[in-house]
Design a protein around this motif. Sequence first.
Motif, short mmCIF file in Angstrom:
data_model
loop_
_atom_site.label_atom_id
_atom_site.label_comp_id
_atom_site.label_asym_id
_atom_site.label_seq_id
_atom_site.Cartn_x
_atom_site.Cartn_y
_atom_site.Cartn_z
N THR A 132 -5.10 -1.41 8.67
CA THR A 132 -3.72 -1.66 8.23
C THR A 132 -3.26 -3.04 8.70
OG1 THR A 132 -2.83 -0.57 10.20
CG2 THR A 132 -3.09 0.77 8.20
N ILE A 133 -2.38 -3.64 7.89
CA ILE A 133 -1.79 -4.94 8.22
C ILE A 133 -0.30 -4.88 7.89
CG2 ILE A 133 -1.69 -7.39 7.64
CD1 ILE A 133 -4.63 -7.33 6.98
N LEU A 134 0.53 -5.23 8.85
CA LEU A 134 1.96 -5.38 8.61
C LEU A 134 2.17 -6.80 8.11
CD1 LEU A 134 4.82 -4.14 8.79
CD2 LEU A 134 4.95 -5.05 11.12
N GLY A 135 2.30 -6.95 6.80
CA GLY A 135 2.38 -8.27 6.21
C GLY A 135 3.78 -8.83 6.17
N HIS A 136 3.91 -10.03 5.64
CA HIS A 136 5.20 -10.68 5.41
C HIS A 136 5.53 -10.61 3.93
CE1 HIS A 136 4.43 -13.35 9.21
NE2 HIS A 136 4.71 -12.11 9.52
N VAL A 195 -2.07 -3.26 3.20
CA VAL A 195 -1.02 -4.20 3.58
C VAL A 195 0.34 -3.70 3.11
CG1 VAL A 195 -0.22 -6.60 3.43
CG2 VAL A 195 -2.68 -6.09 3.31
N ASP A 196 1.30 -3.70 4.01
CA ASP A 196 2.68 -3.36 3.63
C ASP A 196 3.63 -4.06 4.58
OD1 ASP A 196 3.61 -0.82 1.62
OD2 ASP A 196 5.16 -1.63 2.94
N ILE A 197 4.86 -4.31 4.09
CA ILE A 197 5.86 -4.95 4.94
C ILE A 197 6.73 -3.92 5.65
CG2 ILE A 197 5.92 -7.05 3.53
CD1 ILE A 197 8.60 -6.03 2.37
N ASN A 198 6.51 -2.64 5.33
CA ASN A 198 7.28 -1.55 5.92
C ASN A 198 6.49 -0.94 7.08
OD1 ASN A 198 8.73 0.72 6.57
ND2 ASN A 198 8.62 1.66 4.55
N PRO A 199 6.97 -1.07 8.31
CA PRO A 199 6.23 -0.52 9.46
C PRO A 199 5.98 0.98 9.34
CG PRO A 199 7.99 -1.97 10.21
CD PRO A 199 8.20 -1.77 8.74
N ALA A 246 0.79 -1.23 0.00
CA ALA A 246 0.00 0.00 0.00
C ALA A 246 0.82 1.28 0.00
CB ALA A 246 -0.95 -0.01 1.21
N GLY A 247 2.08 1.22 0.47
CA GLY A 247 2.94 2.39 0.42
C GLY A 247 2.39 3.55 1.22
#
Length: 225
Positions: free
Chosen positions: A126-130, A102-106, A80-81
């Motif tokens: 929001t979701i902190l994904g893998h 969803v993003d892997i960047n906190p 999502a940036g």
Amino acid sequence: MLYHRFSLRDALVLFIVWALTARGASQAFPQTTDTRKTSTPYTGDLTIFDSPGREDRLQINRVMDLLGIATGKNVADVGAGSGWFTTRAARRVTGTGLVYAVDINPEAVQYIERRAEKEQLSNVKTILGHEDDPLLPSRQIDAVLMLKTYHEIAKPVTLLRNLRPALRPGAKVGIIDRNGNGENHGVNKAVVLKEAAQAGYNVVGQYDFVKDNMDYFLVLTPKAD
């Protein structure tokens, strides 16, 4: 001497049987690896994604139409940036729908949370994904968009497979990217099509809104189990 000839022949037969068995197994269970080149995920200034005219260039309203994003739908913005697409999708689905960013960047996740609060969008989660799993809830998603982020996904086939359980019947997955070698912030459309097939998806639409033979928009649906 007879024993020696028999042993060689026997060994040859065993080798042929093994080779045919291995070949059959590889065809029945094709091996997939996530080892192609990818671009380093962006971690810089997130405001660059809100450049003037981007909405028109990407024809984002047309994209949402093709993905069936409408009032009451649940949408996933994977990669999502800055939340540029998240906020637009949230307004489209209204308060009766939900958008998972969803993003892997906190830092990106926190940025989107602040943005949603500022823009008074209560239907954004929001979701902190893998890198190989968006961690979306099971059977909750009607539409997914990966906007200029697929080339950064380290394990694309695995991620697409892990996305499938989250999709509702009839769900569509959109990928917008540009042709490239994987490392130059792009990935060839043919590579994406191959990986989508490996992950168990059908391609139901291919578009080039920009008409530059670089950008492309693919629409996928999961194959029947």
